[in-house]
Structures are given as structure tokens and as C-alpha cells.
Write a protein that holds these residues in place. Structure first.
Motif, mmCIF file in Angstrom:
data_model
loop_
_atom_site.group_PDB
_atom_site.id
_atom_site.type_symbol
_atom_site.label_atom_id
_atom_site.label_comp_id
_atom_site.label_asym_id
_atom_site.label_seq_id
_atom_site.Cartn_x
_atom_site.Cartn_y
_atom_site.Cartn_z
ATOM 1 N N ALA A 50 66.524 42.517 19.557
ATOM 2 C CA ALA A 50 66.359 43.952 19.370
ATOM 3 C C ALA A 50 64.899 44.308 19.108
ATOM 4 N N VAL A 51 64.211 43.469 18.326
ATOM 5 C CA VAL A 51 62.801 43.723 18.020
ATOM 6 C C VAL A 51 61.947 43.575 19.280
ATOM 7 N N ARG A 52 62.184 42.513 20.030
ATOM 8 C CA ARG A 52 61.376 42.309 21.240
ATOM 9 C C ARG A 52 61.577 43.420 22.253
ATOM 10 N N ARG A 53 62.822 43.825 22.452
ATOM 11 C CA ARG A 53 63.090 44.885 23.433
ATOM 12 C C ARG A 53 62.483 46.220 22.992
ATOM 13 N N PHE A 54 62.393 46.422 21.684
ATOM 14 C CA PHE A 54 61.744 47.644 21.185
ATOM 15 C C PHE A 54 60.267 47.653 21.558
ATOM 16 N N PHE A 55 59.580 46.548 21.306
ATOM 17 C CA PHE A 55 58.144 46.514 21.568
ATOM 18 C C PHE A 55 57.821 46.407 23.049
ATOM 19 N N GLU A 56 58.664 45.759 23.826
ATOM 20 C CA GLU A 56 58.381 45.602 25.260
ATOM 21 C C GLU A 56 58.827 46.790 26.081
#
Length: 315
Positions: free
Chosen positions: A265-271
Motif C-alpha cells: 500500500a505504501v509503495r503504490r501510494f508513492f509510485e
């Protein structure tokens, strides 16, 4: 009892090994790869920290959600669950089929696709076979049903007031050195340091790190932890963290699977700017009493960033 960091441990023996003195368990998992130019712009390492006394309650809650969403025996791999399966979407009337019939129909489509891939060569077959193997536990659920499950787990974590999340999200292009392993090193140091500051602030005597068994990363993280114990991190000494990470089989340890979802969830938010899952867990990242975000770092090097975590962090 001395912990053996490279031994795979079943979850039912985990608390016995930890013993009564360990009050917190921090489950680690990552999302993305450290190699630059491959599979996205960010690498995320995340820790889900829980009081050891709450482990069974949280584990039971996740088991109930899996059963309710017809995933009782499946491991949570958010990245594989969230993607679309084109061969599944080619099946007319999929929604009306039973779970067993959905599996049969999807596997039939996949056999056809693999046969066609043979015409393109062995590399195409291997890539497709890996995709199908990783996603096979979820093919009886539609894309909407898979997303519903991920949202339910994220909502569950968002309600765990006793839990704290710690994560380092690194923009890979901003790393100052060429060695890709340093991205993992720096992320691990950040998560360990932020966790330890939390333990000190809350007067928690000791915690242990638990991570998915990974032959590539296990020795490196074990060596790093030993160095941190001997010399401290760049930011702090870590006397409240016990031993080196305990590596477990994520398929048998639900909390590592939950950490996988949170890291995704964190990675998809930033990417990609995706907020659906991220917003559901954002409140669990550690903050100071004044509200400053300290449990999540977004590293962008010299590039300024105006994202919500960077603002909440006070950059």
C-alpha cells in the motif's frame, strides 16, 4: 534460549521462543525491488509492531477475514491479488460460477495461453508460468472480490490502536551510491532506528524483529543487526532490540503477510498516487505527541516533495 536468526520457525512456536521478556514483535516485509530501473521507482521496507500479548487476537482477526472471503488456506500477497487476470476476464458468466468451476475455467484458459507462449520461446513460457503459479490461490475470486479482501485487511489494521507501523520508502533514483544493496541497508537502518525510538518513548523494554525468510537478504540483515548492536545505527544505540532478526516462513505467519499488504500500500501510494489502501492504514504510522509523523520516511534525496507524508513529517 538463544535465537538462531537463519532458522525457519513455525508461528505456533514463535511465542515460546520469544519468551515472556519480549513485549513487542515487529514483523518486517518489503515491496518493490532494490535494482534501479526495474519494477517501479520505489523500494519500501515496513515493520508492523505489536505487543506480544496481542499477537493471537490479531492473528485470529486475519484468519476470520480470510475465511469470510474464501481464502482460508491462502497466503496474502497483495501485489498478486491486486492485479487483473486477463484470462479470468475472458470467461463469460464467471460471476455466476461456483469457486471450483471458476478455478477449472481459469486454469483451462491458462493452459491455452501457455501453449501459445511456447511459440514465443522458453522465456515467455517461464514468465507466464511464474505469474500463474503466484496468482493461482486467488483465481476463484473476481478482481473486485480480491480488492474487497485487501480493503478489509487494511481496515482491520487501521483499527489496531495497539499497533504501530514503521516504514522507509526510498525513491531509488535518489540513492547516493551505486550499490543497490545500500538501498536495503539504509531502509533497514531507518526502520530499526524509528522502532527503537518508539520503544524508548513508550518505555517498552525489548522487542524482536521477525521477517520473511529470504536467502538473499537474511545474511545481510543479520550482519547489519550485529553491527548495529556493536556500534549503533547512525541515529541511535539499539539496546532494546533483541538479537538479530528471526526469519520465518511467511506462508505460516499471518502478521508477515499483513506487513506485505501494508508495504504494498505504501509503495503504490508513492509510485502511483493510489490512496485506497494507504489511507486505511496511514493512521497507524507512529507520530510524536504533537502529531508529527515519525514512523514513515519518504526519501527523495535533494528533490523536494510535497506529498502528505513529507508534509506531516515536516520536510
Amino acid at each position: 534460549m538463544r535465537l538462531v536468526p537463519d532458522r525457519t520457525v513455525r508461528p505456533q512456536t514463535l511465542l515460546l521462543i520469544l519468551g515472556e521478556a519480549v513485549l513487542f514483535i515487529c514483523y518486517l516485509d518489503e515491496s518493490g525491488v532494490v535494482e534501479r530501473g526495474a519494477q517501479g521507482t520505489h523500494f519500501v521496507l515496513l515493520g508492523l509492531a505489536l505487543p506480544a500479548t496481542e499477537w493471537r487476537i490479531c492473528d485470529h482477526a486475519i484468519a476470520k477475514l480470510k475465511a469470510a472471503h474464501r481464502l482460508a488456506s491462502a497466503e496474502i500477497h497483495a501485489g498478486w491479488m491486486a492485479r487483473r487476470y486477463p484470462e479470468q476476464e475472458r470467461i463469460n458468466g464467471l460471476d455466476a460460477l461456483s469457486d471450483d468451476n471458476r478455478r477449472r475455467a481459469v486454469r483451462t484458459e491458462r493452459k491455452t495461453d501457455l501453449a501459445k507462449a511456447h511459440l514465443r520461446g522458453a522465456k515467455a513460457v517461464r514468465g507466464l508460468a511464474v505469474n500463474y503459479r503466484k496468482s493461482d490461490p486467488y483465481i476463484h475470486l473476481t478482481h473486485g472480490e480480491r480488492l474487497s479482501f485487501l480493503r478489509a485487511v487494511a481496515d482491520e489494521v487501521g483499527g489496531w490502536t495497539q499497533a504501530r507501523l514503521f516504514a522507509d520508502a526510498q525513491q531509488k533514483a535518489a540513492s547516493k551510491t551505486g550499490a543497490e544493496h545500500t538501498i536495503l541497508d539504509h531502509a533497514f537502518e531507518q526502520v530499526v532506528s524509528r522502532l527503537h525510538h518508539y520503544l524508548v518513548a513508550k518505555e517498552i523494554p525489548v522487542a524482536i524483529l521477525v521477517q520473511d525468510q529470504n536467502r538473499t537478504a537474511s545474511k545481510r540483515l543479520t550482519d547489519l543487526m550485529r553491527r548495529f548492536h556493536a556500534r549503533g545505527t547512525f541515529f541511535t544505540q539499539i539496546p532494546r532490540l533483541a538479537e538479530t532478526p528471526l526469519f520465518v516462513d511467511s506462508g505460516l505467519t499471518s502478521m508477515v503477510q499483513v506487513a506485505d499488504l501494508c508495504a504494498y500500500a505504501v509503495r503504490r501510494f508513492f509510485e502511483n498516487g493510489e490512496t485506497d489502501l494507504f489511507d486505511r492504514i496511514y493512521g497507524r504510522f507512529d507520530r510524536t505527541p504533537s502529531g508529527t509523523l515519525v514512523g514513515l520516511r519518504h526519501y527523495t534525496g535533494q528533490t523536494t516533495c510535497a506529498c502528505r507524508p513529507c508534509k506531516d513529517h515536516g520536510r
